[in-house]
Design a protein around this motif. Sequence first.
Motif, short mmCIF file in Angstrom:
data_model
loop_
_atom_site.label_atom_id
_atom_site.label_comp_id
_atom_site.label_asym_id
_atom_site.label_seq_id
_atom_site.Cartn_x
_atom_site.Cartn_y
_atom_site.Cartn_z
N ASN A 26 0.80 -1.35 -0.15
CA ASN A 26 -0.03 0.09 -0.19
C ASN A 26 0.96 1.24 -0.04
O ASN A 26 0.53 2.22 -0.62
CB ASN A 26 -0.99 -0.06 1.31
N ILE A 27 2.03 1.31 0.87
CA ILE A 27 2.71 2.56 0.79
C ILE A 27 3.35 2.80 -0.41
O ILE A 27 3.41 3.85 -1.04
CB ILE A 27 3.84 2.25 1.96
N SER A 28 3.89 1.40 -1.28
CA SER A 28 4.65 1.90 -2.19
C SER A 28 3.61 2.19 -3.52
O SER A 28 3.84 3.14 -4.40
CB SER A 28 5.30 0.62 -2.91
N ARG A 29 2.46 1.72 -3.52
CA ARG A 29 1.50 2.21 -4.43
C ARG A 29 1.08 3.52 -4.06
O ARG A 29 0.92 4.30 -5.09
CB ARG A 29 0.24 1.38 -4.36
N THR A 30 0.95 4.12 -2.82
CA THR A 30 0.65 5.61 -2.65
C THR A 30 1.69 6.51 -3.05
O THR A 30 1.38 7.47 -3.31
CB THR A 30 0.48 5.57 -0.87
N LEU A 52 -2.42 12.33 3.63
CA LEU A 52 -4.01 12.06 3.38
C LEU A 52 -4.36 10.65 2.82
O LEU A 52 -4.97 10.11 3.23
CB LEU A 52 -4.32 13.16 2.43
N PHE A 53 -3.48 10.28 1.69
CA PHE A 53 -3.65 9.08 0.98
C PHE A 53 -3.42 7.84 2.01
O PHE A 53 -4.23 6.86 2.15
CB PHE A 53 -2.95 8.77 0.28
N VAL A 78 -6.88 3.66 -1.23
CA VAL A 78 -7.09 4.51 -2.39
C VAL A 78 -6.83 3.74 -3.64
O VAL A 78 -5.97 2.92 -3.55
CB VAL A 78 -6.06 5.82 -2.08
N GLN A 79 -7.48 4.22 -4.67
CA GLN A 79 -7.58 3.45 -5.61
C GLN A 79 -7.08 4.13 -7.09
O GLN A 79 -7.19 5.49 -7.20
CB GLN A 79 -9.03 3.07 -6.20
N GLY A 364 7.60 2.71 -13.31
CA GLY A 364 7.20 1.42 -13.72
C GLY A 364 6.15 0.81 -12.80
O GLY A 364 5.45 -0.35 -13.30
N LEU A 365 5.97 1.07 -11.61
CA LEU A 365 4.84 0.26 -10.62
C LEU A 365 3.50 0.70 -11.44
O LEU A 365 2.68 -0.08 -11.65
CB LEU A 365 5.08 0.77 -9.32
N LEU A 366 3.54 1.95 -11.82
CA LEU A 366 2.07 2.39 -12.43
C LEU A 366 1.93 1.84 -13.57
O LEU A 366 0.78 1.41 -14.36
CB LEU A 366 1.96 3.86 -12.56
N LEU A 367 2.93 1.63 -14.51
CA LEU A 367 2.95 0.94 -15.89
C LEU A 367 2.62 -0.46 -15.52
O LEU A 367 1.73 -1.12 -16.30
CB LEU A 367 4.27 0.89 -16.49
N PHE A 368 3.13 -1.20 -14.62
CA PHE A 368 2.72 -2.61 -14.19
C PHE A 368 1.25 -2.75 -13.81
O PHE A 368 0.50 -3.59 -14.14
CB PHE A 368 3.93 -3.22 -13.19
N ILE A 369 0.64 -1.74 -12.99
CA ILE A 369 -0.55 -1.81 -12.46
C ILE A 369 -1.48 -1.66 -13.58
O ILE A 369 -2.55 -2.48 -13.69
CB ILE A 369 -0.81 -0.69 -11.33
#
Length: 723
Positions: A26-30, A52-53, A78-79, A364-369
Amino acid sequence: MSHSKTDNTGALPRSILAGAIAGVDNISRTVALTAFIFGGALSAGVPLALVLFLVTNVLATCVYVAGRALPAPLFSSVQNAPVAVLYPATLTLSATGEPTAIFLLLGATAVASGLAMTAIGFFDLGRFVRLVPYPVAAGFLAAVGALLARSAFGLVYPGNLADLAADIAEQSPEALLPMLSIGFAIVLGLSVWLFRNTGVILALIIGLAGTYGVFSLHGIDLAAARDMGLLQPRVSGIVLPSAEDLSTVVAQLDQNMLQDILPIVGAATVISLFGIMLNSAGAELILDRDIDSRHGLVRAGAVNILTGAAGSTISYLSASTTAMSQQLGSLGRAPIWSMCALTVVAIPFASDIYNFVPTFVSAGLLLFIGASIVKVWVLDQFGRLGRADWLLSLTIVVVSILFGMVTAIGVGVVAASVIFAVLYARLPVIRSTSDLRTRRSRVDRGPAQTAFLDAHGDEVAIVSLQGFLFFGTAMYLTAHIRGLLEKSGKIHTVILDFRRVSRVDASAIATIRRIELLAGSYGTRVVLSEMNHETNRDIRRSYLSLGPNHILQTARTTDEALEAVEVEMLSRLEDKERHESATSALDRITGDPAVTKRILMKMSREQVAKGTRLITQGHQSGDIYLIDEGRLSVLLNLPDGGTLRLRTMAEGSLVGEVASYAGLKRTADVVAETDAVVYHASTERIAAITGEDPVLAAALHRMVAATLADKLDRTNKLLGDAE
């Protein structure tokens, strides 16, 4: 006993570890999501957004699971999906140079989504969201993934893939950051493929360790790395928006800007609703247990309203985090407390973590998601959906990329409407078709009248309808009525039974008008029977002409319509056949007036006053009655003290023959509907006739058998028509 204790002891560490992994995830995605929204010129908003997130992650999870029995944990967060839809609006607002504008956008969208979730949960409107066809919903979510991946790519490279290929060929430094981002996304994919539940964490460790190892090896300090774009601009303390900042932002929001932004906010709200419904369904399958989606919607809505008011983004149940925790063998609430504790501990250090994470790791994490979302909702569906359904999902994705998410949702809504209309139109609106030879009113008549109705029963058609009568189904009704009239050539009445019709639309009313014109050309009348309140209201306030002297007529019930048309048809009989009696009925069955006279002499002729009960429900009796004058009613006593009229028995009808032959208890009361005259044969009298006069007994039994055979034959024909 000791074995069970060992298992429980091992479950707690596993659960705590699963929660810690969920927390790190969650922390990494945030961090990645924050960089996605507030990167570059808006970096002053990063510290507040991180807090906030992260607080939203904790609050959303705790509120969702509070007071619930949990054999396995559920996580909310958070999404990315709604934020990906909002990204074009964030670019528009970034022109203000104020992070406050972005917080205002995120918060307003979260509040709008929260209100929608609360309303849907409170009023149980989720069934309407579920009406959206699966290919359309899958296309929406896949489109979000595609937009997220495209926007994440835009964070690290201003051009397109063709430009990147050219820069790579020229060995331009501009190609370094996008190549690292794509490379890290590939590492994430391989890591998750090899280590399903811990793959993201392992890839992050590899990415961070490798990056700082290279920095150390080549003597690159943090300042140089930031200059190269490998790290985000450094952020420090939280800057709270002031009233002056808010006023400045509001002053810059002109009408054109609002016209661009508001549809995107609406699209993000729609996506959040699909997201929470599908994540809830996914969590149910993962945990193999029912989840109260209404309860979850209300709770998620309340959290979004609260956190949105503070400027946070949309949050709801996360099926992926729940699945990861489940696969790691976590139980109960321990993983939840572990995740929340780790997140709370990380909040004071959130800005330091953000400064530490390389830009290409976040991208890269967002690309992967984004790629994972596209894979799940489009690529993996190729063999599961029909070709047309799969192409529809793909079309929505392509439209979202070319024209934006608002247009894609419009295409999806139109497609959903068309699919609904086409599929519903395939449902048979005509339940059954019969005539008076098989379906009669609840009035049992004597043999002469019954024979006449049998002979002329094809002059009346009874068409039972069902479902929602609208433009997609109404056309079949017109064709069906036309076929009946053309085939028969002598139908004078068509009864349309609306008992199972839920509603009609304007197209259906226009269809009834066409049926009226069609029937008029054949000299046929159409009776609309048993319409519910809404259908009756819609038809009566239309332009249709209804009434006894019109082609279109109405009847409160189908039974009333049938009885009215039977009476009208029987008026064509000669007087002696139109008014049957016990004598005429027996003459027709026995064919011998002398035998008729002898049977009636053996029975007692009784005057019965209106309201007299001849047969009592539940009593054991084999008596039979033959009606000479008047009518009897067969009434069923209901548990609430009321009664239900099952049949009306007219002159010439035999009453009580079923229980007499079968030796059963009476299943209903028989009461005189009018003053009547009946011939009564008690059980003892029937037994005496059987013993004393075999010829007379045979005639009596033939009368009973003929009555039973007629009823059985009519029932079989009616069941055959229903099939």
